[in-house]
Write a protein that holds these residues in place. Structure first.
Motif, short mmCIF file in Angstrom:
data_model
loop_
_atom_site.label_atom_id
_atom_site.label_comp_id
_atom_site.label_asym_id
_atom_site.label_seq_id
_atom_site.Cartn_x
_atom_site.Cartn_y
_atom_site.Cartn_z
N ARG A 27 0.86 -1.18 0.00
CA ARG A 27 0.00 0.00 0.00
C ARG A 27 0.90 1.23 0.00
O ARG A 27 2.09 1.14 0.32
N THR A 28 0.34 2.36 -0.32
CA THR A 28 1.11 3.59 -0.28
C THR A 28 1.13 4.15 1.13
O THR A 28 0.15 4.07 1.86
N SER A 30 2.23 7.40 1.55
CA SER A 30 2.40 8.84 1.35
C SER A 30 1.53 9.66 2.29
O SER A 30 1.77 10.85 2.48
N ASN A 74 8.11 9.83 -1.68
CA ASN A 74 6.78 9.22 -1.75
C ASN A 74 6.54 8.54 -3.10
O ASN A 74 5.74 7.60 -3.17
N ASN A 77 7.84 5.31 -2.39
CA ASN A 77 7.29 4.69 -1.17
C ASN A 77 8.41 4.26 -0.22
O ASN A 77 8.37 3.18 0.37
#
Length: 123
Positions: A27-28, A30, A74, A77
């Motif tokens: 998953r991100t 950010s 980001n 990641n």
């Protein structure tokens, strides 16, 4: 499966440098603030550094201020910890962790932890 994987640890002489990476997958992250912790043998885990979700706000433990720099990319990641002027007392397993929130609030909670990477600084 969500994972945080640290890398970049190793053996270095006092005064040397290392760059740790924490790569997230599944998953991100950010939208999460990210932290680095460390735990030396026989000692409790201690906070090292934190960065908010956009990378502009950072905090450091007094013991590493001026020597360590936390940053993040980001797009990749990934969170980094640049460690310069290393001392033997920096020897520890270093962990990254994802906060539940985007900001550097007091008394944070953490959603995910990595497995750690060993840093050993010889005198």
């Amino acid at each position: 499966q969500v994972q945080l994987v640290e890398s970049g640890g190793g053996l270095v002489q006092a005064g040397g440098s290392l760059r740790l990476s924490c790569a997230a997958s599944g998953r991100t992250f950010s939208g999460n603030a990210m932290d680095w912790f460390r735990q030396a043998p026989g000692k409790e885990r201690e906070f090292v550094a934190a960065v908010n979700s956009n990378g502009y706000s950072k905090r450091y433990a007094d013991s590493v201020k001026g020597r360590f720099t936390i940053s993040r990319d980001n797009a990749k990641n990934t969170v980094y910890l640049q460690m310069n002027s290393l001392k033997p007392e920096d020897t520890a397993v270093y962990y990254c962790a994802a906060r539940s929130k985007a900001t550097l609030l007091l008394r944070p909670t953490y959603d995910y932890w990595g497995q750690g990477t060993q840093v050993t600084v010889s005198s």
